[in-house]
Design an enzyme around this catalytic site. Structure first.
Site, PDB file in Angstrom:
ATOM      1  N   LEU A 104      -7.932  -7.406 -16.691  1.00 47.75           N
ATOM      2  CA  LEU A 104      -7.104  -8.561 -17.047  1.00 47.75           C
ATOM      3  C   LEU A 104      -7.573  -9.825 -16.341  1.00 47.75           C
ATOM      4  O   LEU A 104      -7.447 -10.928 -16.869  1.00 47.75           O
ATOM      5  CB  LEU A 104      -5.637  -8.279 -16.697  1.00 47.75           C
TER       6      LEU A 104
ATOM      7  N   GLU B 120      -5.962   1.601  -6.873  1.00 51.81           N
ATOM      8  CA  GLU B 120      -6.241   2.785  -6.072  1.00 51.81           C
ATOM      9  C   GLU B 120      -7.585   3.447  -6.378  1.00 51.81           C
ATOM     10  O   GLU B 120      -8.038   4.302  -5.622  1.00 51.81           O
ATOM     11  CB  GLU B 120      -5.112   3.811  -6.253  1.00 51.81           C
TER      12      GLU B 120
ATOM     13  N   GLN C  21      -9.278  -6.093  -5.667  1.00 48.77           N
ATOM     14  CA  GLN C  21      -8.593  -4.804  -5.516  1.00 48.77           C
ATOM     15  C   GLN C  21      -9.598  -3.678  -5.292  1.00 48.77           C
ATOM     16  O   GLN C  21      -9.401  -2.808  -4.453  1.00 48.77           O
ATOM     17  CB  GLN C  21      -7.800  -4.502  -6.787  1.00 48.77           C
TER      18      GLN C  21
ATOM     19  N   THR D 269      -9.335 -10.933  -9.510  1.00 45.39           N
ATOM     20  CA  THR D 269      -8.363 -10.147  -8.731  1.00 45.39           C
ATOM     21  C   THR D 269      -8.678  -8.655  -8.836  1.00 45.39           C
ATOM     22  O   THR D 269      -8.438  -7.903  -7.891  1.00 45.39           O
ATOM     23  CB  THR D 269      -6.920 -10.428  -9.189  1.00 45.39           C
TER      24      THR D 269
ATOM     25  N   ARG E 113      -9.148  -2.194 -19.771  1.00 42.47           N
ATOM     26  CA  ARG E 113      -9.361  -3.632 -19.879  1.00 42.47           C
ATOM     27  C   ARG E 113      -9.129  -4.293 -18.513  1.00 42.47           C
ATOM     28  O   ARG E 113      -8.139  -4.000 -17.846  1.00 42.47           O
ATOM     29  CB  ARG E 113      -8.384  -4.231 -20.898  1.00 42.47           C
TER      30      ARG E 113
ATOM     31  N   PHE F 184       0.828  -1.215   0.000  1.00 46.84           N
ATOM     32  CA  PHE F 184       0.000   0.000   0.000  1.00 46.84           C
ATOM     33  C   PHE F 184       0.857   1.259   0.000  1.00 46.84           C
ATOM     34  O   PHE F 184       0.487   2.271   0.576  1.00 46.84           O
ATOM     35  CB  PHE F 184      -0.968  -0.010   1.187  1.00 46.84           C
TER      36      PHE F 184
ATOM     37  N   GLY G  13      -4.975   1.680 -14.256  1.00 46.75           N
ATOM     38  CA  GLY G  13      -4.681   1.197 -12.911  1.00 46.75           C
ATOM     39  C   GLY G  13      -5.954   0.832 -12.162  1.00 46.75           C
ATOM     40  O   GLY G  13      -7.010   1.422 -12.389  1.00 46.75           O
TER      41      GLY G  13
END
Lengths: 729, 167
Positions: free
Chosen positions: A613, A689, A621, A617, A611, A241, A686
């Site tokens: 992936l 965050e 996040q 996961t 996109r 983090f 990203g």
């Protein structure tokens, strides 16, 4: 050999053309079985024969000099080997991507809690005992430990677009609000740790770090040796983090101690060490001014802030970052002041800037909507600018309006009703929302892919700090080479491997994912050559290569290893286009009328982040970020003693990260399909965050809706909620 | 000093410092590093193990006080190639990210399911004689296990999934 691809033009969507069908799927993490069975090897687990144990000693003054240590007070303790001080030791962890030694203070003390020595012993118990007993003599100096109390501060020139003052003067409806947020801690579950061992003139350091390519240079520079003499290993990192971006004092101390004693040394920070000397997120004082026309067009935006840091640290929390690109106005102005204080230095913690800046911005938007008598969703929809308001760049892709509408629809926003009207017994119920935004980047990164038969290996010094790197690099490679992901082995976290971006700033998947894609693409071209067809005619699927009437198993076609390395870096598209993830958070809370306790009952976030992936996961996040938002809104507050600056909340019983009971089961995430062709060749943005950015504001706005009263000093602890409810409006 | 422990069915006699915690004995003397140290103060739950079948924070247990006791660690629950139903559910539901708190979550959940099955109520149980496995019950009973990656909703989905498999 690695040639460098520069991102100068939008890239075709090759991952939508390939046929393996694993990209984007909710594949289980390949590292999962090891993690759930305790077999994943984190830093402190890599114990070797003959290891000695080190415990850091902290300063107990806030500024001055160490004049001496009573070594006799501890050397008689059974098992104590040495008390080490060394001019190479560092004051605090390196800032992210520093690539050079942090401040090496010698005998100077710059904050309470600074590591000033390492006690090494045969056992952890002896080392801990000695570290606590060691008598240290100081020469103390006066120091300012709070932003309010310091005379040393630096104010930047305002960043502006248009004429804010004129727009503010002319605005028909205004809000002018002050907010505060406290210091926050990353508080990764794995305490910062290192095990160092020298062989010949080289040192190998296992350490829990996020950015190996930079960390290697930082350690070499700190020790005054060549980077070729340093190897860093971090195959598993127990959360970062931001707090493990830079090389830490424990790694330097372990390396120095190991060199001096000629044996491996393990230094694991105590949880208290972690709070004392790992970079915190700065506290902020924010003033947000929003001006609008009667019909809700925003004409003026200003977001000024004061943050703090220690002398010599270049980082300052970029509080107004999202305020500079989320909404448009005729005039915008942003001014930052950095107060220099003698306290634990500040650095990057998950979504630096947006994480706290959006609490102020989005709470102010909510209040502006209230003043305008407008729905908060409508206000946002009405004020989406065509281009980046500060620099005129095009948005690469932005589905914020879709996120807002889909979110409102799916959450049942239409049932919201007026503030302070819904009750269930002692509980007042409310709904709140906020936009989500977090800018996305591409950072130089290299990967190597090797293929023998139908088995591939990916090698890069990239890290997986829980983000899912092992999964997505396997998926990208499998997709590109037409393999089942089980046939792809991913090797990470070793500085001997090609240097990646590292994990930070939500750019890991963009960057290391792209370099892996490019390396795999080179292998595809080589396979096409072997098969005797053009790359465009090649289909790789299910371990077979097809093209121009030929169809061969890779196991037969690729008998000698194919190896390719690729590097990517940002280019002209970053100058012409602004890439950011966008989304909308919705929250429902219950606030107890008598105790001020706030319970989050459900949350929904709709996000468009390029996109996806790996759907599984990515969702994890996103959820993690949203829950950090709950923490920021309701519980997390680092407190420092106002006299000497020492961290009072220096363990997990006093610094309140969200627990199971703080988080409802009804936490929903929706992803909207998106491809960002301007961002990178895999069209990603990203993810790590965006979830936190704005999430806490949705919770805080829900409190305002539930009670009809607002809290301006976050987190909204029960006493602050009660005080707010007692304010006459 | 010396203490005899049975860990995952195997008896060990360990020589140790009197200050040694059960956590450090497991990790550093017996090499069972699946049990993690997150705070060393009983605040995070990463070190959860079963002590004679009950969940405890092993960082709060002095080894010297457990002579003759039976300990189960994550290594005793299942290895990668033969995972327990709960471990499989954690993988399937992505009930973790960094994985550091995960052994503790799984040990704690293993014991929690047994506690509910045995009818032991919690602060939030509607029926004090026969508590049911609900999301609220799990949230309450698992709150001693912190997860900073904040996989909480997925951890509870995984536990619920494993509980269904068992039934």
């Amino acid at each position: 050999m690695s040639d460098t691809f520069t991102m100068d033009s939008p890239q075709p969507r090759l991952l939508d053309q390939t046929g393996q069908g694993v990209i984007g799927t909710p594949m289980n993490r390949p590292d999962g079985p090891r993690k759930v069975s305790g077999q994943a090897c984190y830093t402190a687990d890599a114990v070797t024969e003959g290891v000695a144990h080190g415990v850091l000693v902290r300063s107990t003054i806030s500024r001055g000099r160490v004049t001496g240590m009573d070594l006799a007070s501890v050397m008689s303790i059974d098992g104590v080997i040495d008390v080490i001080t060394d001019p190479r030791m560092i004051r605090n962890p390196a800032q992210g991507m520093a690539g050079e030694a942090p401040v090496q203070p010698g005998d100077a003390v710059h904050y309470h809690g600074q590591p000033i020595a390492l006690v090494v012993a045969e056992s952890f118990e002896a080392a801990r005992d000695a570290a606590q007993r060691l008598t240290v003599h100081y020469e103390t100096e006066e120091a300012s430990v709070t932003p309010e109390g310091t005379s040393a501060s630096e104010t930047d020139d305002p960043e502006t677009a248009g004429d804010f003052d004129a727009a503010w003067q002319a605005a028909e409806v205004k809000v002018d609000l002050n907010f505060t947020t406290p210091s926050q801690a990353a508080a990764a579950m794995e305490p910062h740790a290192a095990i160092a061992e020298w062989k010949d003139n080289s040192v190998t350091v296992h350490s829990s770090l996020q950015m190996i390519r930079f960390n290697k240079k930082e350690l070499a520079d700190t020790l005054g040796i060549d980077p070729s003499q340093v190897r860093i290993l971090a195959p598993f990192v127990g959360g970062g983090f931001g707090s493990k971006l830079g090389l830490g004092p424990e790694a330097v101390a372990a390396a120095i101690a190991s060199q001096r004693l000629g044996r491996p040394v393990r230094v694991v920070m105590t949880r208290q060490n972690v709070f004392d000397c790992v970079l915190r997120r700065s506290e902020t004082a924010q003033r947000v001014r929003l001006g609008a026309t009667q019909d809700g067009r925003i004409t003026a935006i200003s977001h000024d802030d004061t943050v703090s840091n220690l002398d010599g640290e270049g980082f300052s929390e970029p509080v107004s970052q999202a305020s500079q690109f989320l909404y448009g106005a005729d005039g915008l102005s942003f001014t930052q002041t950095v107060a220099r204080i003698a306290a634990t230095p500040a650095g990057s913690v998950r979504a630096p800037g947006e994480a706290v800046g959006m609490l102020g911005l989005e709470a102010a938007m909510d209040e502006l909507a209230e003043r305008l008598g407008m729905d908060p969703v409508e206000l946002r929809l009405k004020n989406l600018p065509d281009k980046h308001p500060m620099d005129g760049r095009e948005y690469s892709t932005r589905r914020l309006a879709d996120c807002l509408r889909e979110g409102a629809e799916n959450f049942g926003w239409a049932q919201r009703g007026a503030a302070g009207m819904r009750r269930e017994g002692d509980w007042m119920i409310g709904m709140g929302m906020a936009s989500a935004a977090r800018s996305s980047m591409l950072v130089k990164s290299a990967s190597r892919v090797r293929l023998t038969g139908d088995r591939a290996v990916v090698e890069t010094d990239m890290t997986d700090i829980g983000t899912g790197t092992y999964a997505i690099l396997a998926q990208i490679t499998a997709e590109m080479l037409g393999l089942s992901p089980e046939r792809v082995e991913v090797r990470l976290g070793d500085s001997d491997l090609p240097g990646a971006s590292g994990s930070g700033g939500s750019f890991g998947a963009n960057s290391a994912g792209s370099s892996t894609f490019l390396a795999a693409r080179k292998i595809r071209r080589r396979i096409a050559d072997l098969l005797g067809c053009a790359e465009d005619d090649l289909t790789l699927q299910g371990g077979r290569a097809r093209g121009l009437n030929r169809d061969m198993a890779l196991a037969d076609l690729v008998q000698e290893e194919l190896e390719a390395e690729a590097t990517i870096k940002a280019g002209k598209t970053a100058e012409s286009h602004f890439s950011s993830g966008f989304g909308a958070h919705f929250a429902e809370v219950a606030v107890n009328e008598w105790t001020g306790e706030v319970r989050v009952r459900r949350m929904l976030s709709v996000m468009s982040m390029g996109r996806i992936l790996n759907e599984k996961t990515a969702r994890s996040q996103a959820l993690g970020g949203m829950i950090w938002g709950i923490g920021a809104a309701l519980t997390e507050e680092m407190q420092n003693d106002q006299r000497d600056g020492h961290v009072v909340t220096r363990d997990l019983a006093n610094y309140h990260v969200p627990s199971h009971a703080d988080v409802p089961g009804d936490m929903q995430v929706l992803f909207l399909e998106e491809r960002d062709d301007w961002a990178n060749p895999i069209q990603t943005k990203g993810i790590g965050e965006l979830g936190i950015s704005g999430a806490g504001a949705a919770v805080l706005n829900a409190i305002a809706h539930a009670t009809g009263h607002r809290v301006y000093d976050f987190p909204a602890l029960p006493d602050r909620v009660i005080a707010a409810m007692e304010v006459e409006i | 000093m010396k203490t005899t422990l049975t860990v995952n069915g195997t008896q060990h006699e360990v020589g140790h410092d009197p200050r040694r915690t059960l956590l450090d004995t497991l990790r550093d003397d017996l090499g069972l590093t699946g049990t993690k140290k997150g705070c060393d103060h009983g605040q995070c739950g990463a070190c959860t193990v079963l002590l004679n079948g009950e969940r405890v924070n092993s960082c709060l247990c002095l080894t010297a006080m457990h002579d003759g006791d039976e300990i189960t660690t994550i290594e005793g629950i299942g290895a990668p190639e033969r995972l327990s139903a709960l471990q499989r559910a954690f993988v399937e539901r992505d009930g973790f990210q960094c994985g550091y708190c995960t052994p503790g979550q799984i040990m704690s959940a293993t014991a929690m399911l047994k506690e509910i099955a045995e009818g032991s109520p919690s602060y939030v149980s509607d029926d004090l004689d026969a508590p049911k496995l609900s999301d609220g019950e799990m949230a309450e009973r698992m709150s001693g296990n912190l997860c900073r990656c904040s996989a909480y909703p997925l951890i509870r989905e995984a536990i619920a999934m494993a509980a269904e498999v068992k039934e």
